[in-house]
Design a protein around this motif. Structure first.
Motif, short mmCIF file in Angstrom:
data_model
loop_
_atom_site.label_atom_id
_atom_site.label_comp_id
_atom_site.label_asym_id
_atom_site.label_seq_id
_atom_site.Cartn_x
_atom_site.Cartn_y
_atom_site.Cartn_z
N LYS A 12 0.92 -1.26 -0.02
CA LYS A 12 -0.03 0.14 0.02
C LYS A 12 0.86 1.42 -0.03
O LYS A 12 0.62 2.39 -0.75
N ASP A 71 -6.91 4.11 5.24
CA ASP A 71 -7.96 3.65 4.22
C ASP A 71 -8.69 2.36 4.95
O ASP A 71 -7.99 1.68 5.77
N ASP A 72 -9.66 2.10 4.27
CA ASP A 72 -10.34 0.69 4.80
C ASP A 72 -11.21 0.27 3.49
O ASP A 72 -11.53 1.11 2.68
N SER A 73 -11.19 -1.08 3.41
CA SER A 73 -11.48 -1.49 2.05
C SER A 73 -12.19 -3.00 2.14
O SER A 73 -11.86 -3.51 3.25
N GLY A 74 -12.86 -3.45 1.23
CA GLY A 74 -13.30 -4.62 1.35
C GLY A 74 -13.99 -5.16 0.11
O GLY A 74 -14.31 -4.09 -0.92
N SER A 88 -14.38 -7.94 5.65
CA SER A 88 -13.60 -8.73 4.34
C SER A 88 -12.42 -9.49 5.23
O SER A 88 -12.27 -10.64 4.75
N SER A 89 -11.69 -9.12 5.83
CA SER A 89 -10.58 -9.57 6.52
C SER A 89 -10.94 -10.55 7.56
O SER A 89 -10.38 -11.63 7.62
N TYR A 98 -7.63 -17.78 1.94
CA TYR A 98 -8.55 -16.93 1.07
C TYR A 98 -9.12 -18.05 0.14
O TYR A 98 -10.24 -17.82 -0.33
N PHE A 121 -15.01 -4.16 -5.31
CA PHE A 121 -14.35 -3.72 -4.21
C PHE A 121 -14.32 -2.13 -3.80
O PHE A 121 -14.62 -1.39 -4.79
N PHE A 155 -3.82 -10.56 -4.01
CA PHE A 155 -4.17 -10.97 -2.64
C PHE A 155 -5.63 -11.20 -2.39
O PHE A 155 -6.53 -10.78 -3.19
N GLY A 156 -5.85 -11.78 -1.31
CA GLY A 156 -7.18 -11.93 -0.84
C GLY A 156 -8.24 -12.47 -1.97
O GLY A 156 -8.11 -13.60 -2.52
N TYR A 157 -9.24 -11.57 -2.35
CA TYR A 157 -10.34 -12.00 -3.18
C TYR A 157 -9.98 -11.68 -4.53
O TYR A 157 -10.88 -11.71 -5.35
N ASP A 158 -8.98 -11.28 -4.92
CA ASP A 158 -8.45 -10.98 -6.33
C ASP A 158 -8.66 -12.32 -7.32
O ASP A 158 -9.34 -11.93 -8.57
N LYS A 178 -3.30 -3.68 -12.13
CA LYS A 178 -4.32 -3.47 -11.15
C LYS A 178 -4.59 -2.17 -10.51
O LYS A 178 -5.21 -1.67 -10.06
N HIS A 183 -9.81 0.12 -6.72
CA HIS A 183 -10.56 0.65 -5.66
C HIS A 183 -9.75 1.74 -4.93
O HIS A 183 -9.93 2.92 -4.67
N ARG A 184 -8.41 1.36 -4.56
CA ARG A 184 -7.56 2.13 -3.78
C ARG A 184 -7.05 3.14 -4.56
O ARG A 184 -6.98 4.26 -3.95
P1 IMP Z 1 -7.79 -3.40 4.54
O1 IMP Z 1 -8.68 -2.21 4.26
O2 IMP Z 1 -6.39 -3.37 3.96
O3 IMP Z 1 -7.87 -3.67 5.92
O4 IMP Z 1 -8.60 -4.71 3.70
C1 IMP Z 1 -9.66 -5.36 4.10
C2 IMP Z 1 -9.78 -6.78 3.37
O5 IMP Z 1 -10.64 -6.50 2.21
C3 IMP Z 1 -8.64 -7.41 3.12
O6 IMP Z 1 -8.00 -8.43 4.33
C4 IMP Z 1 -9.09 -8.25 1.95
O7 IMP Z 1 -9.90 -9.30 2.52
C5 IMP Z 1 -10.13 -7.23 1.46
N1 IMP Z 1 -9.33 -6.58 0.17
C6 IMP Z 1 -9.35 -5.17 0.14
N2 IMP Z 1 -8.59 -4.82 -0.84
C7 IMP Z 1 -8.55 -5.96 -1.72
C8 IMP Z 1 -7.87 -5.95 -2.92
O8 IMP Z 1 -7.56 -5.40 -3.83
N3 IMP Z 1 -7.78 -7.42 -3.31
C9 IMP Z 1 -8.45 -8.31 -2.85
N4 IMP Z 1 -8.83 -8.22 -1.49
C10 IMP Z 1 -9.04 -7.00 -1.15
#
Ligand code: IMP
Length: 202
Positions: A12, A71-74, A88-89, A98, A121, A155-158, A178, A183-184
């Protein structure tokens, strides 16, 4: 002006430095700023969580005149009423792989009526300015839940995030590709536009 980004994630930090590189800011991670803070992300929206994080860092840092950002994402899946979303996490447990989480999401979406596979996302960035003002900016990328995992990148849900116009899952894109549509990246670009006038007013 110093900007401290509330993450321990080096990937990040690279993305943030690249997008904000032409702003007159010294950008530090929490670790680089020597800050250790345990944050309870108990908000119900991405925005609430992003704001909780910057305020938690501010509480530790005190009055030092810096910009704090987080940031916060999911992943939001329509056929799962927006889950896993802000969880999400934590979805199915923090330590669950995952591969297992992705299989469960595919299973639930396959079982949903009307074949709705839409997902997105989402990311919200929050910035706490030295005068206490809070700015937020959101970014999303739309996709569909794939029928199976594809790709080794990201990573994660990609691996289950299918982008119809590319004919590929997010995990099949190069990092640069990517980062150009994530989204980020979109949230950061929107935040950058809000920060420019703030930095110009001094
Ligand atoms: P955080 O905002 O970095 O805490 O992300 C929260 C969770 O959202 C991560 O642990 C993943 O499960 C999911 N996530 C966020 N961004 C992505 C991405 O770009 N690809 C896949 N999973 C994501």
């Amino acid at each position: 002006m110093k900007l401290i980004f509330a993450t321990g994630n080096e990937g990040k930090m690279k993305e943030i430095r690249a997008i904000l590189k032409d702003l007159p800011l010294e950008i530090l991670s929490l670790k680089e700023a020597g800050i250790a803070v345990d944050i309870d992300e108990n908000g119900e929206t991405f925005e609430e969580n992003a704001v909780i994080k910057v305020k938690a860092v501010k509480a530790v840092l005190g009055e030092e005149p810096v910009i704090l950002m987080s940031d916060d994402s999911g992943l939001v899946v329509d056929a799962m009423d927006g889950q896993p979303g802000v969880h999400s996490s934590r979805f199915m447990g923090e330590d669950t792989s995952y591969h297992i989480k992705n299989a469960e999401i595919i299973r639930r979406v396959n079982a949903a009526p009307e074949g709705n596979r839409a997902c997105r996302f989402c990311c919200v960035i929050a910035a706490l300015l030295p005068d206490g003002e809070v700015l937020t900016a959101a970014g999303t990328v739309e996709g569909e839940v794939a029928f199976e995992e594809r790709g080794e990148g990201g990573f994660g849900y990609d691996p289950i995030f299918y982008l119809a116009d590319k004919g590929k899952c997010m995990a099949e894109l190069s990092a640069a590709e990517k980062n150009s549509l994530s989204h980020r990246a979109r949230a950061l670009a929107a935040m950058k536009e809000k920060l420019i006038p703030v930095l110009n007013r001094g």
